[in-house]
Design a protein around this motif. Structure first.
Motif, PDB file in Angstrom:
ATOM      1  N   ARG A  40       0.842  -1.196   0.000  1.00  0.00           N
ATOM      2  CA  ARG A  40       0.000   0.000   0.000  1.00  0.00           C
ATOM      3  C   ARG A  40       0.876   1.244   0.000  1.00  0.00           C
ATOM      4  O   ARG A  40       1.936   1.265   0.619  1.00  0.00           O
ATOM      5  CB  ARG A  40      -0.855   0.041   1.260  1.00  0.00           C
ATOM      6  N   GLU A  43      -1.204   7.245   0.142  1.00  0.00           N
ATOM      7  CA  GLU A  43      -2.518   7.690  -0.292  1.00  0.00           C
ATOM      8  C   GLU A  43      -3.244   6.470  -0.861  1.00  0.00           C
ATOM      9  O   GLU A  43      -2.818   5.356  -0.641  1.00  0.00           O
ATOM     10  CB  GLU A  43      -2.395   8.817  -1.338  1.00  0.00           C
ATOM     11  N   LYS A  44      -4.315   6.680  -1.597  1.00  0.00           N
ATOM     12  CA  LYS A  44      -5.110   5.566  -2.131  1.00  0.00           C
ATOM     13  C   LYS A  44      -4.480   5.012  -3.406  1.00  0.00           C
ATOM     14  O   LYS A  44      -5.019   5.154  -4.512  1.00  0.00           O
ATOM     15  CB  LYS A  44      -6.548   6.011  -2.408  1.00  0.00           C
ATOM     16  N   HIS A  45      -3.306   4.396  -3.248  1.00  0.00           N
ATOM     17  CA  HIS A  45      -2.624   3.760  -4.365  1.00  0.00           C
ATOM     18  C   HIS A  45      -1.744   2.645  -3.825  1.00  0.00           C
ATOM     19  O   HIS A  45      -1.609   2.482  -2.617  1.00  0.00           O
ATOM     20  CB  HIS A  45      -1.789   4.782  -5.142  1.00  0.00           C
ATOM     21  N   LEU A  46      -1.182   1.873  -4.730  1.00  0.00           N
ATOM     22  CA  LEU A  46      -0.245   0.822  -4.367  1.00  0.00           C
ATOM     23  C   LEU A  46       1.137   1.223  -4.848  1.00  0.00           C
ATOM     24  O   LEU A  46       1.270   2.089  -5.711  1.00  0.00           O
ATOM     25  CB  LEU A  46      -0.664  -0.506  -5.012  1.00  0.00           C
ATOM     26  N   SER A 102      -8.212  -2.645  -1.083  1.00  0.00           N
ATOM     27  CA  SER A 102      -7.894  -1.666  -0.043  1.00  0.00           C
ATOM     28  C   SER A 102      -7.732  -0.251  -0.585  1.00  0.00           C
ATOM     29  O   SER A 102      -7.865   0.715   0.154  1.00  0.00           O
ATOM     30  CB  SER A 102      -6.631  -2.081   0.719  1.00  0.00           C
ATOM     31  N   VAL A 103      -7.429  -0.129  -1.880  1.00  0.00           N
ATOM     32  CA  VAL A 103      -7.270   1.203  -2.473  1.00  0.00           C
ATOM     33  C   VAL A 103      -8.352   1.508  -3.512  1.00  0.00           C
ATOM     34  O   VAL A 103      -8.255   2.473  -4.257  1.00  0.00           O
ATOM     35  CB  VAL A 103      -5.854   1.388  -3.081  1.00  0.00           C
ATOM     36  N   GLU A 121       4.338   3.789  -8.551  1.00  0.00           N
ATOM     37  CA  GLU A 121       3.025   3.938  -7.931  1.00  0.00           C
ATOM     38  C   GLU A 121       1.966   3.390  -8.883  1.00  0.00           C
ATOM     39  O   GLU A 121       2.032   3.616 -10.093  1.00  0.00           O
ATOM     40  CB  GLU A 121       2.737   5.404  -7.623  1.00  0.00           C
ATOM     41  N   TRP A 123      -1.960   3.541  -9.571  1.00  0.00           N
ATOM     42  CA  TRP A 123      -3.176   4.314  -9.293  1.00  0.00           C
ATOM     43  C   TRP A 123      -4.293   3.880 -10.227  1.00  0.00           C
ATOM     44  O   TRP A 123      -4.040   3.547 -11.385  1.00  0.00           O
ATOM     45  CB  TRP A 123      -2.932   5.795  -9.566  1.00  0.00           C
ATOM     46  N   SER A 124      -5.538   3.958  -9.760  1.00  0.00           N
ATOM     47  CA  SER A 124      -6.634   3.900 -10.723  1.00  0.00           C
ATOM     48  C   SER A 124      -6.509   5.182 -11.536  1.00  0.00           C
ATOM     49  O   SER A 124      -6.093   6.225 -11.011  1.00  0.00           O
ATOM     50  CB  SER A 124      -7.995   3.822 -10.032  1.00  0.00           C
TER      51      SER A 124
END
Length: 157
Positions: A40, A43-46, A102-103, A121, A123-124
């Motif tokens: 993870r 922020e909302k990314h892997l 999770s993201v 990174e 990200w969507s």
């Protein structure tokens, strides 16, 4: 030190696999032998790390004081879900479903792989684009705040 460059648009297939773009794979010459680690991000990314980079991070973490509660919490949250990735014969990696969930990334989602120094990174595409909708009005001012004192001594001179 690994120096990864570029942004790559990708898509997860129906099985949660990601095809590593060939131009990115060229920047990771020993990836088939050494492997990758995904985790993870803040922020909302892997984040995908070359295995050697991850090993350096783990070494740094192991030097922290385990008797401090904040340290234990940080290590626990930071390493939670970390998973080794291996490329298959066609250059795909299978991203763990629990990390994707999770993201907020679902199967068949368009992704952006954004390279930053020695990590990638994940990200969507919609979340990545939304990030730049929040770009500061004065990027030069942000640069000055972050980098302006870089060459000054500890006394500020």
């Amino acid at each position: 030190m690994v120096q990864l460059l570029g942004e790559f648009d990708c898509k997860l297939d129906a099985k949660g696999r990601l095809m590593v773009p060939s131009s990115l794979k060229k920047q990771l010459p020993n990836v088939e032998q050494e492997g990758l680690v995904i985790n993870r991000g803040f922020e909302k990314h892997l984040v995908i790390y070359p295995k050697k980079v991850w090993e350096g991070i783990v070494e740094d973490l192991s030097k922290l004081n385990p008797y401090e509660k904040k340290t234990r919490e940080f290590i626990r949250y930071f390493t939670r879900g970390a998973t080794e990735l291996t490329l298959d014969a066609t250059g795909r990696v299978n991203l763990p479903k629990s990390l994707l969930e999770s993201v907020g990334i679902s199967i068949n989602t368009e992704l952006v792989l954004a390279c930053q120094f020695d990590k990638i990174e994940v990200w969507s595409k919609s979340a990545y684009e939304a990030l730049f909708d929040q770009e500061p009005e004065d990027f030069a001012m942000l640069a000055e705040e972050v980098m302006g004192n870089k060459n000054r001594g500890e006394d500020g001179k």
